[in-house]
Design a protein around this motif. Sequence first.
Motif, PDB file in Angstrom:
ATOM      1  N   SER A  72       0.802  -1.222   0.000  1.00 30.55           N
ATOM      2  CA  SER A  72       0.000   0.000   0.000  1.00 30.55           C
ATOM      3  C   SER A  72       0.835   1.272   0.000  1.00 30.55           C
ATOM      4  N   ARG A  73       2.147   1.143   0.104  1.00 28.35           N
ATOM      5  CA  ARG A  73       3.010   2.325  -0.006  1.00 28.35           C
ATOM      6  C   ARG A  73       3.180   2.774  -1.452  1.00 28.35           C
ATOM      7  N   ILE A  74       2.867   1.885  -2.399  1.00 25.48           N
ATOM      8  CA  ILE A  74       3.085   2.187  -3.813  1.00 25.48           C
ATOM      9  C   ILE A  74       1.786   2.694  -4.432  1.00 25.48           C
ATOM     10  N   LEU A  75       1.812   3.920  -4.947  1.00 27.04           N
ATOM     11  CA  LEU A  75       0.648   4.559  -5.551  1.00 27.04           C
ATOM     12  C   LEU A  75       0.987   4.988  -6.963  1.00 27.04           C
ATOM     13  N   TYR A  76      -0.040   5.013  -7.809  1.00 30.57           N
ATOM     14  CA  TYR A  76       0.079   5.560  -9.165  1.00 30.57           C
ATOM     15  C   TYR A  76      -1.005   6.615  -9.355  1.00 30.57           C
ATOM     16  N   PHE A  77      -0.630   7.713  -9.954  1.00 30.69           N
ATOM     17  CA  PHE A  77      -1.550   8.837 -10.176  1.00 30.69           C
ATOM     18  C   PHE A  77      -1.348   9.352 -11.588  1.00 30.69           C
ATOM     19  N   THR A  78      -2.430   9.531 -12.317  1.00 32.91           N
ATOM     20  CA  THR A  78      -2.329  10.084 -13.660  1.00 32.91           C
ATOM     21  C   THR A  78      -3.307  11.239 -13.811  1.00 32.91           C
ATOM     22  N   ALA A  79      -2.877  12.264 -14.531  1.00 32.88           N
ATOM     23  CA  ALA A  79      -3.708  13.430 -14.797  1.00 32.88           C
ATOM     24  C   ALA A  79      -3.528  13.812 -16.254  1.00 32.88           C
ATOM     25  N   SER A  80      -4.637  14.066 -16.925  1.00 32.55           N
ATOM     26  CA  SER A  80      -4.588  14.432 -18.339  1.00 32.55           C
ATOM     27  C   SER A  80      -5.504  15.618 -18.577  1.00 32.55           C
ATOM     28  N   GLY A  81      -4.998  16.619 -19.286  1.00 32.18           N
ATOM     29  CA  GLY A  81      -5.787  17.811 -19.581  1.00 32.18           C
ATOM     30  C   GLY A  81      -6.667  17.597 -20.795  1.00 32.18           C
TER      31      GLY A  81
ATOM     32  N   THR B  23       1.923  10.822 -15.693  1.00 35.00           N
ATOM     33  CA  THR B  23       1.679   9.720 -14.778  1.00 35.00           C
ATOM     34  C   THR B  23       2.798   9.709 -13.752  1.00 35.00           C
ATOM     35  N   PHE B  24       2.429   9.580 -12.473  1.00 37.24           N
ATOM     36  CA  PHE B  24       3.383   9.648 -11.382  1.00 37.24           C
ATOM     37  C   PHE B  24       3.306   8.379 -10.539  1.00 37.24           C
ATOM     38  N   LYS B  25       4.404   8.089  -9.846  1.00 40.93           N
ATOM     39  CA  LYS B  25       4.475   6.928  -8.970  1.00 40.93           C
ATOM     40  C   LYS B  25       5.075   7.354  -7.637  1.00 40.93           C
ATOM     41  N   SER B  26       4.494   6.872  -6.563  1.00 43.43           N
ATOM     42  CA  SER B  26       5.048   7.083  -5.229  1.00 43.43           C
ATOM     43  C   SER B  26       5.389   5.733  -4.619  1.00 43.43           C
ATOM     44  N   MET B  27       6.559   5.655  -4.012  1.00 48.02           N
ATOM     45  CA  MET B  27       6.995   4.426  -3.341  1.00 48.02           C
ATOM     46  C   MET B  27       6.899   4.545  -1.824  1.00 48.02           C
ATOM     47  N   ASP B  28       6.452   5.709  -1.335  1.00 45.82           N
ATOM     48  CA  ASP B  28       6.470   5.971   0.099  1.00 45.82           C
ATOM     49  C   ASP B  28       5.150   6.565   0.586  1.00 45.82           C
ATOM     50  N   ALA B  29       4.038   6.003   0.083  1.00 42.49           N
ATOM     51  CA  ALA B  29       2.694   6.390   0.535  1.00 42.49           C
ATOM     52  C   ALA B  29       2.397   7.861   0.281  1.00 42.49           C
ATOM     53  N   GLY B  30       2.957   8.400  -0.804  1.00 41.77           N
ATOM     54  CA  GLY B  30       2.624   9.758  -1.208  1.00 41.77           C
ATOM     55  C   GLY B  30       3.544  10.834  -0.674  1.00 41.77           C
ATOM     56  N   ALA B  31       4.552  10.479   0.109  1.00 35.13           N
ATOM     57  CA  ALA B  31       5.468  11.498   0.626  1.00 35.13           C
ATOM     58  C   ALA B  31       6.256  12.153  -0.503  1.00 35.13           C
ATOM     59  N   SER B  32       6.565  11.381  -1.535  1.00 34.06           N
ATOM     60  CA  SER B  32       7.254  11.924  -2.709  1.00 34.06           C
ATOM     61  C   SER B  32       6.748  11.194  -3.947  1.00 34.06           C
ATOM     62  N   TRP B  33       6.882  11.854  -5.088  1.00 33.15           N
ATOM     63  CA  TRP B  33       6.403  11.303  -6.349  1.00 33.15           C
ATOM     64  C   TRP B  33       7.478  11.444  -7.414  1.00 33.15           C
TER      65      TRP B  33
END
Length: 199
Positions: free
Chosen positions: A54-63, A73-83
């Motif tokens: 659950s520490r690994i997140l993926y986020f994508t945003a498109s205009g 598209t972004f990836k976090s390995m630390d529960a959103g602390a950094s991307w």
Amino acid sequence: SSTGTAYAATTQASASSVYKTTDAGASWSATGPTPALQSPLGNEVALTIDPLDSRILYFTASGFFLDVGAASTFKSMDAGASWMELTAPALATLAIDPTAPATIYGGANINLPPDVFHSTDGGLTWSDLPGFPGGIVHDLTVAGGSPATIWAAAELGLYRSTDSGATWSAASYGIPLGFGVYTVLVDPRFSRVLYAGTA
């Protein structure tokens, strides 16, 4: 989750962000900074979590109605602390294989030929799965009990692949003609039970 931790992706014309709660929604705070897309018509966003970590997140945003490159598209390995930003196509939706979380599927947004894309290394590289027949892809989900089965909610209806996205067939029987499908969920206990939302 049972710990009270949840995430929400937000969008407006000036920015897209990911927020986190650790107290079951009583309070929210922004996660680490992600380079924001700016669109006069707003952004389409998607957020997904690795089912095994659950520490690994993926986020994508498109205009909307911007150039092909106006999506990130972004990836976090630390529960959103950094991307970190991934080199990915302009994607509007993401889905993770629950049995092999390094395998991710992404649906192209309005600025690309409507196709599904595929990564097997946690989003570091992507390949096109050409030939998706349903138009713009709004949502994807992978069947937990049968990870080769992918469901796609699309402009022209609901579609199913049973070979990891190599081929697709229409699966909209019972959904009124002319309705686009915008979201699809598979029951985690009974993979033959699905829910689809139309507009």
